[in-house]
Scaffold this motif. Sequence first.
Motif, PDB file in Angstrom:
ATOM      1  N   LEU A 144      51.086  32.804  38.441  1.00 63.71           N
ATOM      2  CA  LEU A 144      49.868  32.601  39.424  1.00 63.71           C
ATOM      3  C   LEU A 144      48.525  32.804  38.314  1.00 63.71           C
ATOM      4  O   LEU A 144      47.551  31.989  38.506  1.00 63.71           O
ATOM      5  CB  LEU A 144      49.676  33.800  40.429  1.00 63.71           C
ATOM      6  CG  LEU A 144      50.594  33.454  41.577  1.00 63.71           C
ATOM      7  CD1 LEU A 144      50.775  34.573  42.614  1.00 63.71           C
ATOM      8  CD2 LEU A 144      50.371  32.132  42.382  1.00 63.71           C
ATOM      9  N   ILE A 145      48.665  33.657  37.490  1.00 64.30           N
ATOM     10  CA  ILE A 145      47.613  34.031  36.362  1.00 64.30           C
ATOM     11  C   ILE A 145      47.398  32.670  35.535  1.00 64.30           C
ATOM     12  O   ILE A 145      46.580  32.305  35.290  1.00 64.30           O
ATOM     13  CB  ILE A 145      47.665  34.984  35.509  1.00 64.30           C
ATOM     14  CG1 ILE A 145      47.609  36.397  36.359  1.00 64.30           C
ATOM     15  CG2 ILE A 145      46.963  35.199  34.549  1.00 64.30           C
ATOM     16  CD1 ILE A 145      48.132  37.638  35.644  1.00 64.30           C
ATOM     17  N   ALA A 146      48.783  32.182  35.226  1.00 69.35           N
ATOM     18  CA  ALA A 146      48.670  31.081  34.171  1.00 69.35           C
ATOM     19  C   ALA A 146      48.228  29.822  34.970  1.00 69.35           C
ATOM     20  O   ALA A 146      47.412  28.896  34.372  1.00 69.35           O
ATOM     21  CB  ALA A 146      50.194  30.648  33.717  1.00 69.35           C
ATOM     22  N   ASP A 147      48.516  29.707  36.203  1.00 69.01           N
ATOM     23  CA  ASP A 147      47.956  28.558  36.920  1.00 69.01           C
ATOM     24  C   ASP A 147      46.366  28.573  37.038  1.00 69.01           C
ATOM     25  O   ASP A 147      45.871  27.662  37.019  1.00 69.01           O
ATOM     26  CB  ASP A 147      48.661  28.423  38.412  1.00 69.01           C
ATOM     27  CG  ASP A 147      50.209  28.123  38.488  1.00 69.01           C
ATOM     28  OD1 ASP A 147      50.599  27.456  37.215  1.00 69.01           O
ATOM     29  OD2 ASP A 147      50.642  28.330  39.324  1.00 69.01           O
ATOM     30  N   ALA A 148      46.040  29.697  37.415  1.00 66.84           N
ATOM     31  CA  ALA A 148      44.649  29.880  37.694  1.00 66.84           C
ATOM     32  C   ALA A 148      43.754  29.691  36.062  1.00 66.84           C
ATOM     33  O   ALA A 148      42.675  29.024  36.284  1.00 66.84           O
ATOM     34  CB  ALA A 148      44.146  31.327  38.211  1.00 66.84           C
ATOM     35  N   LEU A 149      44.242  30.395  35.217  1.00 67.37           N
ATOM     36  CA  LEU A 149      43.822  29.941  33.904  1.00 67.37           C
ATOM     37  C   LEU A 149      43.537  28.535  33.535  1.00 67.37           C
ATOM     38  O   LEU A 149      42.873  28.010  32.832  1.00 67.37           O
ATOM     39  CB  LEU A 149      44.303  30.902  32.839  1.00 67.37           C
ATOM     40  CG  LEU A 149      44.346  32.405  32.861  1.00 67.37           C
ATOM     41  CD1 LEU A 149      45.042  33.074  31.926  1.00 67.37           C
ATOM     42  CD2 LEU A 149      42.764  32.894  33.031  1.00 67.37           C
ATOM     43  N   ALA A 150      44.950  27.898  33.834  1.00 68.23           N
ATOM     44  CA  ALA A 150      44.735  26.429  33.542  1.00 68.23           C
ATOM     45  C   ALA A 150      43.750  25.709  34.217  1.00 68.23           C
ATOM     46  O   ALA A 150      43.180  24.782  33.784  1.00 68.23           O
ATOM     47  CB  ALA A 150      46.236  25.849  33.621  1.00 68.23           C
ATOM     48  N   GLU A 151      43.645  26.055  35.540  1.00 66.76           N
ATOM     49  CA  GLU A 151      42.835  25.579  36.325  1.00 66.76           C
ATOM     50  C   GLU A 151      41.383  25.493  35.813  1.00 66.76           C
ATOM     51  O   GLU A 151      40.414  24.707  35.947  1.00 66.76           O
ATOM     52  CB  GLU A 151      42.883  26.097  37.726  1.00 66.76           C
ATOM     53  CG  GLU A 151      41.854  25.514  38.816  1.00 66.76           C
ATOM     54  CD  GLU A 151      42.123  26.061  40.115  1.00 66.76           C
ATOM     55  OE1 GLU A 151      42.616  25.706  41.090  1.00 66.76           O
ATOM     56  OE2 GLU A 151      41.610  27.418  40.213  1.00 66.76           O
ATOM     57  N   ALA A 152      40.929  26.637  35.055  1.00 70.15           N
ATOM     58  CA  ALA A 152      39.723  26.871  34.129  1.00 70.15           C
ATOM     59  C   ALA A 152      39.741  26.479  32.924  1.00 70.15           C
ATOM     60  O   ALA A 152      38.659  26.647  32.277  1.00 70.15           O
ATOM     61  CB  ALA A 152      39.568  28.676  34.474  1.00 70.15           C
ATOM     62  N   GLY A 153      40.818  25.626  32.612  1.00 67.02           N
ATOM     63  CA  GLY A 153      40.844  24.913  31.317  1.00 67.02           C
ATOM     64  C   GLY A 153      41.099  25.890  30.335  1.00 67.02           C
ATOM     65  O   GLY A 153      40.936  25.846  29.053  1.00 67.02           O
ATOM     66  N   ARG A 154      41.676  27.161  30.406  1.00 63.74           N
ATOM     67  CA  ARG A 154      42.314  28.189  29.496  1.00 63.74           C
ATOM     68  C   ARG A 154      43.712  27.997  29.546  1.00 63.74           C
ATOM     69  O   ARG A 154      44.337  29.005  29.851  1.00 63.74           O
ATOM     70  CB  ARG A 154      41.725  29.311  29.876  1.00 63.74           C
ATOM     71  CG  ARG A 154      39.965  29.535  29.825  1.00 63.74           C
ATOM     72  CD  ARG A 154      39.833  30.904  30.655  1.00 63.74           C
ATOM     73  NE  ARG A 154      40.171  31.915  30.189  1.00 63.74           N
ATOM     74  CZ  ARG A 154      40.209  33.082  31.017  1.00 63.74           C
ATOM     75  NH1 ARG A 154      39.438  33.164  32.006  1.00 63.74           N
ATOM     76  NH2 ARG A 154      40.903  34.329  30.500  1.00 63.74           N
ATOM     77  N   THR A 155      44.145  27.184  28.555  1.00 61.65           N
ATOM     78  CA  THR A 155      45.433  27.095  28.698  1.00 61.65           C
ATOM     79  C   THR A 155      46.263  27.723  27.255  1.00 61.65           C
ATOM     80  O   THR A 155      47.676  27.972  27.156  1.00 61.65           O
ATOM     81  CB  THR A 155      46.109  25.517  28.450  1.00 61.65           C
ATOM     82  OG1 THR A 155      45.344  25.092  27.344  1.00 61.65           O
ATOM     83  CG2 THR A 155      45.822  24.850  29.682  1.00 61.65           C
ATOM     84  N   GLY A 198      40.225  40.498  38.315  1.00 66.51           N
ATOM     85  CA  GLY A 198      39.424  39.567  37.813  1.00 66.51           C
ATOM     86  C   GLY A 198      38.741  39.753  36.219  1.00 66.51           C
ATOM     87  O   GLY A 198      38.486  39.053  35.690  1.00 66.51           O
ATOM     88  N   ALA A 199      38.572  41.122  36.199  1.00 64.24           N
ATOM     89  CA  ALA A 199      37.909  41.411  34.930  1.00 64.24           C
ATOM     90  C   ALA A 199      38.845  41.469  33.776  1.00 64.24           C
ATOM     91  O   ALA A 199      38.373  40.956  32.554  1.00 64.24           O
ATOM     92  CB  ALA A 199      37.434  43.006  35.023  1.00 64.24           C
ATOM     93  N   ILE A 200      40.161  41.729  33.998  1.00 67.76           N
ATOM     94  CA  ILE A 200      41.088  41.565  33.090  1.00 67.76           C
ATOM     95  C   ILE A 200      41.296  40.127  32.681  1.00 67.76           C
ATOM     96  O   ILE A 200      41.441  39.823  31.446  1.00 67.76           O
ATOM     97  CB  ILE A 200      42.594  41.869  33.623  1.00 67.76           C
ATOM     98  CG1 ILE A 200      42.389  43.777  33.627  1.00 67.76           C
ATOM     99  CG2 ILE A 200      43.681  41.931  32.681  1.00 67.76           C
ATOM    100  CD1 ILE A 200      43.713  44.176  34.268  1.00 67.76           C
ATOM    101  N   LEU A 201      41.301  39.258  33.774  1.00 66.92           N
ATOM    102  CA  LEU A 201      41.395  37.672  33.442  1.00 66.92           C
ATOM    103  C   LEU A 201      39.997  37.117  33.073  1.00 66.92           C
ATOM    104  O   LEU A 201      40.042  35.735  32.667  1.00 66.92           O
ATOM    105  CB  LEU A 201      42.011  37.258  34.434  1.00 66.92           C
ATOM    106  CG  LEU A 201      43.625  37.886  35.102  1.00 66.92           C
ATOM    107  CD1 LEU A 201      43.838  37.147  36.302  1.00 66.92           C
ATOM    108  CD2 LEU A 201      44.490  37.876  34.150  1.00 66.92           C
ATOM    109  N   ALA A 202      39.107  37.650  33.329  1.00 70.37           N
ATOM    110  CA  ALA A 202      37.745  37.059  32.887  1.00 70.37           C
ATOM    111  C   ALA A 202      37.432  35.958  33.983  1.00 70.37           C
ATOM    112  O   ALA A 202      37.071  34.639  33.501  1.00 70.37           O
ATOM    113  CB  ALA A 202      37.487  36.596  31.476  1.00 70.37           C
ATOM    114  N   LEU A 203      37.864  36.118  35.119  1.00 69.98           N
ATOM    115  CA  LEU A 203      37.990  35.278  36.376  1.00 69.98           C
ATOM    116  C   LEU A 203      37.203  36.079  37.508  1.00 69.98           C
ATOM    117  O   LEU A 203      37.455  36.881  37.555  1.00 69.98           O
ATOM    118  CB  LEU A 203      39.391  34.582  36.601  1.00 69.98           C
ATOM    119  CG  LEU A 203      40.075  33.842  35.888  1.00 69.98           C
ATOM    120  CD1 LEU A 203      41.406  33.333  36.525  1.00 69.98           C
ATOM    121  CD2 LEU A 203      39.084  32.314  35.652  1.00 69.98           C
TER     122      LEU A 203
END
Length: 212
Positions: A144-155, A198-203
């Motif tokens: 789920l983290i990977a999907d959210a980061l990819a969605e934000a352009g952070r692959t 969110g702070a850990i992921l910068a999301l």
Amino acid sequence: MSATRRKFTRDDPESRRAALISATLRLMAGAGPQAATVRAIADEAGVSPGMIRHHFDTKDDLVNAAYGAHMAAQMEATEAAAGTGGSARARLARFVTASLMPPVVDPRTLSLWAAFIHMIRRDPAMRATHAESYLGYRDRLEQLIADALAEAGRTGDATRPLAIASNAVIDGLWLEAGALPEAFAPGEVTRVGLDSVGAILALDLGADEEAT
């Protein structure tokens, strides 16, 4: 025979097995592992003591099956709340939120965890069940983290350490909220969880309404 003892039933094998698992969980949640004797489990499930051996090689096998069933139910509740709709960020937020709300966060759930956790170090089968459930949850969180980061352009972000850190935050809040639910205002634990992960992921996991 006790006047309150349940009558034995002739349910199908899967129902009897499920009844034994449920009885084990009720006894362990109420009075700890020492309460889950063969006789007590049989009485609670409404079957004869010999029925335990019919479905499980040993009582330890039954206890391990109960632990696996308990953890699977926790994961199912979390997955159901996360769902499949909305953005990847929203799905992650719902997963974190569900991990920090009833029925996952609950004094009974914590009691069961405390009852099971000391068995993990001495019983290889219990340890394997724990590893499967723990890593299963963490792997799902990582996806789920990977999907959210990819969605934000952070692959290019390394998702494994992010999942480990996020899971540590969730575990800590789960433990505190389960032990002292009265110490937190309504919604406080989930808000702290979303803000911290969110702070850990910068999301920003609480930015849109569908996330919560």
